[in-house]
Design an enzyme around this catalytic site. Structure first.
Site, PDB file in Angstrom:
ATOM      1  N   SER A 142       0.880  -1.272   0.075  1.00 45.32           N
ATOM      2  CA  SER A 142       0.052  -0.031  -0.028  1.00 45.32           C
ATOM      3  C   SER A 142       1.067   1.251   0.070  1.00 45.32           C
ATOM      4  CB  SER A 142      -0.750  -0.096   1.287  1.00 45.32           C
ATOM      5  OG  SER A 142      -1.534   0.978   1.570  1.00 45.32           O
ATOM      6  N   TYR A 155      -2.190  -1.929  10.283  1.00 39.11           N
ATOM      7  CA  TYR A 155      -2.094  -1.849   8.919  1.00 39.11           C
ATOM      8  C   TYR A 155      -0.569  -1.648   8.512  1.00 39.11           C
ATOM      9  CZ  TYR A 155      -4.174  -1.129   4.141  1.00 39.11           C
ATOM     10  OH  TYR A 155      -4.372  -1.248   2.815  1.00 39.11           O
TER      11      TYR A 155
END
Ligand SMILES: NC(=O)c1ccc[n+]([C@@H]2O[C@H](COP(=O)([O-])OP(=O)(O)OC[C@H]3O[C@@H](n4cnc5c(N)ncnc54)[C@H](O)[C@@H]3O)[C@@H](O)[C@H]2O)c1
Length: 300
Positions: A142, A155
């Site tokens: 990401s 995350y």
């Protein structure tokens, strides 16, 4: 990898978002697809969407965080399709919490999927991919694997971990002069169900009274966590189909570090130029995003 025709591609998280769109775009290119997903209903929906492309499709219900289930997958895929050429370790979940408020269960659940899911998928398939004349592992990190924001520590650990793991593997494959191409994907904000699914799992804490929460960065006042999930989808500069096309276009060009979306390029640049101060500059990216909310459609 120049051509996907007649290749066999495994895609995890194929029931929604980028996983589903990768499956559709690869099927359009003539690839045979092994769909892997934890949610049986959405897995069936994706399989239904692929019917018109006249390619081989198999369905595999599994949890990428469950090592045994993932390690059993290569034999099933090879039994069904004869070989395996590409693996997209795409499955992921959204979750938000401060370090202080996060629980042991949050860490175990989040990293089980985000980090170990990718490690499991890579290690299970690598020996099989090495036997092919041409092969690819495509791991989804990401933009949050490149820079950090508050309330996303789990995350971030997952996505920074995927990036480090993938780049190390890429170097190993290069030194071995292996046939296996290794890609890391860094999407920016893409219009998918990821925030909704996080909400369903009770992993997105969202207090509408506290407008410093994630959804507010998109310039909207969501009243419920479901609304925030929908806004996350609607406010994205690009949708999942465009993201899938960008990923596949970059694989064809052998570009091993794939940034997806203009915001991903902006965040990446700001992080490089201002490694210490980027956090204070991110609001300007959000402002620009409000002025120019959508990326140009991708011409292909
Ligand atoms: N949407 C974004 O803005 C964005 C940005 C950067 C990175 N990503 C990453 O892109 C990837 C795809 O996400 P998306 O945005 O398409 O989200 P999505 O929620 O639309 O799709 C993710 C899919 O993964 C599946 N999944 C979740 N846990 C699983 C498990 N344990 N085993 C198997 N399947 C599981 C979900 O059921 C879902 O179908 C994820 O790794 C995500 O972290 C997304």
């Amino acid at each position: 990898m120049k051509d996907f025709k007649n290749k066999v591609a495994v895609i995890t998280g194929a029931g929604s978002g980028m996983g589903r769109e990768l499956a559709i775009e690869l099927a359009k290119s003539g690839a045979n697809i092994a769909l892997a997903e934890i949610d049986e209903t959405t897995l069936d929906e994706t399989a239904e969407l692929l019917k018109k492309y006249n390619v081989g499709v198999s369905k595999h219900i599994l949890d990428v965080g469950n090592k045994e289930e993932v390690y059993n997958l290569p034999d099933k895929v090879i039994e069904e399709h004869g070989s395996v050429d590409m693996v997209f370790n795409n499955a992921g979940v959204g979750l938000a919490s401060s370090v202080e408020d996060s629980t042991d269960e949050d860490w175990e659940w989040g990293l089980g999927i985000l980090l170990h899911g990718v490690i499991n998928g890579t290690r299970a398939f690598l020996p099989h991919l090495k036997k092919r004349p041409e092969a690819a592992i495509v791991n989804t990190s990401s933009i949050f694997g490149l820079l950090s924001v508050p309330n996303q520590s789990i995350y971030h650990v997952g996505k920074y971990g995927v990036r480090g793991f993938t780049e190390s593997l890429a170097l190993e494959m290069k030194m071995e002069k292996s046939n296996v191409e290794v890609y890391s994907v860094h999407p920016g904000h893409i219009g998918t169900n990821i925030a909704n699914i996080g909400a369903r799992n009770g992993k997105f804490e969202f207090d509408p009274e506290k407008q410093d929460d994630g959804p507010n960065i998109f310039g909207s006042k969501a009243k419920t966590v479901e609304e925030a999930g929908q806004l996350f989808k609607d406010k994205a500069p690009i949708n999942a189909n465009t993201a899938a096309k960008i990923i596949l276009k970059n694989i064809k060009k052998k570009n091993k570090r794939i940034l997806v979306g203009s915001d991903a390029y902006a965040y990446d640049l700001i992080q490089r130029i201002f490694p210490k101060w980027y956090i204070y500059l991110l609001p300007f990216v959000f402002l620009i995003r409000r002025l120019f909310p959508k990326d140009k459609p991708l011409n292909r």
